[in-house]
Scaffold this motif. Structure first.
Motif, PDB file in Angstrom:
ATOM      1  N   TYR A 155       0.804  -1.220   0.000  1.00  0.00           N
ATOM      2  CA  TYR A 155       0.000   0.000   0.000  1.00  0.00           C
ATOM      3  C   TYR A 155       0.840   1.274   0.000  1.00  0.00           C
ATOM      4  O   TYR A 155       0.316   2.352   0.251  1.00  0.00           O
ATOM      5  CB  TYR A 155      -0.962   0.043   1.202  1.00  0.00           C
ATOM      6  CG  TYR A 155      -2.015  -1.031   1.211  1.00  0.00           C
ATOM      7  CD1 TYR A 155      -3.342  -0.749   0.884  1.00  0.00           C
ATOM      8  CD2 TYR A 155      -1.707  -2.340   1.581  1.00  0.00           C
ATOM      9  CE1 TYR A 155      -4.314  -1.735   0.921  1.00  0.00           C
ATOM     10  CE2 TYR A 155      -2.661  -3.334   1.604  1.00  0.00           C
ATOM     11  CZ  TYR A 155      -3.966  -3.035   1.274  1.00  0.00           C
ATOM     12  OH  TYR A 155      -4.927  -4.012   1.303  1.00  0.00           O
ATOM     13  N   SER A 182      -7.895   1.675  -3.090  1.00  0.00           N
ATOM     14  CA  SER A 182      -7.279   0.694  -3.977  1.00  0.00           C
ATOM     15  C   SER A 182      -8.352  -0.026  -4.775  1.00  0.00           C
ATOM     16  O   SER A 182      -9.549   0.176  -4.556  1.00  0.00           O
ATOM     17  CB  SER A 182      -6.451  -0.317  -3.177  1.00  0.00           C
ATOM     18  OG  SER A 182      -7.259  -1.095  -2.329  1.00  0.00           O
ATOM     19  N   VAL A 209      -3.233   1.232  -6.266  1.00  0.00           N
ATOM     20  CA  VAL A 209      -3.465   1.971  -5.022  1.00  0.00           C
ATOM     21  C   VAL A 209      -3.456   3.464  -5.320  1.00  0.00           C
ATOM     22  O   VAL A 209      -2.691   3.934  -6.172  1.00  0.00           O
ATOM     23  CB  VAL A 209      -2.390   1.625  -3.965  1.00  0.00           C
ATOM     24  CG1 VAL A 209      -2.468   2.559  -2.755  1.00  0.00           C
ATOM     25  CG2 VAL A 209      -2.540   0.172  -3.515  1.00  0.00           C
TER      26      VAL A 209
END
Length: 279
Positions: free
Chosen positions: A56, A112, A88
């Motif tokens: 992430y 995301s 993301v």
């Protein structure tokens, strides 16, 4: 609907997106373009990237771009990577502008979309709180297909089974999805102090806490979906802050692999309030 006035402790620096491409990049020979938009309302100046290691956060070598004045982005990627990795979007406090309000967001958060939902079809990759929730649902391993996960999410929102939960609800004028997405984004922005930080110019995400937050949002979707949910949202925000703050932190940016224990009560079960992905 809860207004986006909640602040997050994480302050994201402009250096994060230096050198990133915009929404209309022409792909080089041997590459392909993956494009779409980012929203709760369309989001201008969000950082979008292909998350090759599932942490992430934007790392060296990951294709990235910055959303343009319409919330659009284009990533230039290896054709073999399309559908292999999730996309993301980092929504950055004080920098990313929400076109619903015309103002910068006051809390940073992460959006995301699932790897299996990404496509090389032009402008087909719509990243939103809905796509974010679907990604976390699929990460649990408890949904046999994206269709099954979309049906479960639609049911939580009181919508018809078969609704395309990955659609651009702004373009489709789907006010139910838009309102729910706005409220979800407010909660996510408000809780990022629990899960988001910086190391120099690099954004870090505690994936354990992030996924716990998304599980709790899913469990309480009936309180989040309505336009007049201010009291319920305030109560939920307080509960989430307390519960997330008590969760053990993992190493920043390290994906939490054991989804069955990623949240108090488990991501697949639990009572409303501490919830899970299957309730």
């Amino acid at each position: 609907m809860m207004k986006k006035t909640i602040t997050a402790a994480a302050i994201i620096t402009a250096g994060l997106i230096a050198g990133c491409g915009g929404g209309g990049t022409t792909p080089a020979t041997g590459t392909t373009a993956v494009s779409g938009k980012v929203a709760d309302g369309y989001l201008v100046g969000a950082t979008v990237f292909l998350d090759k290691n599932g942490n992430y956060q934007l790392d060296a070598g990951e294709p990235s771009a910055t959303t343009d004045a319409n919330g659009a982005y284009t990533l230039t990627v290896d054709p073999a990577d399309v559908g292999k990795y999730p996309i993301v979007a980092l929504v950055i406090k004080g920098q990313t502008i929400d076109k619903d309000t015309g103002s910068p967001v006051t809390g940073s958060y992460v959006l995301s979309m699932p790897a299996t939902a990404t496509s090389g079809t032009v402008s087909s990759n719509f990243i939103s709180p809905m796509s974010s929730q679907l990604r976390e649902m699929m990460e649990t391993g408890k949904y046999a297909s994206m269709s099954q996960a979309m049906t479960a999410l639609a049911t939580k929102l009181g919508m018809t089974a078969g609704t395309n939960m990955l659609e651009d609800y702004m373009l489709a004028n789907n006010t139910t999805m838009h309102t729910a997405a706005q409220n979800m984004a407010s909660l996510m922005g408000g809780e990022m102090a629990q899960v988001m930080g910086t190391s120099g110019t690099v954004v870090t995400v505690d994936v354990n806490r992030y996924r716990g937050m998304m599980g709790m949002i899913f469990s309480n979707m009936s309180s989040i979906r309505g336009p007049n949910s201010q009291a319920a949202m305030t109560t939920l925000m307080g509960t989430m802050t307390s519960v997330l703050g008590s969760m053990p932190m993992t190493g920043a940016g390290q994906p939490y692999r054991n989804m069955s224990t990623a949240f108090s009560g488990g991501m697949m079960g639990g009572t409303t309030g501490t919830g899970g992905m299957m309730n």
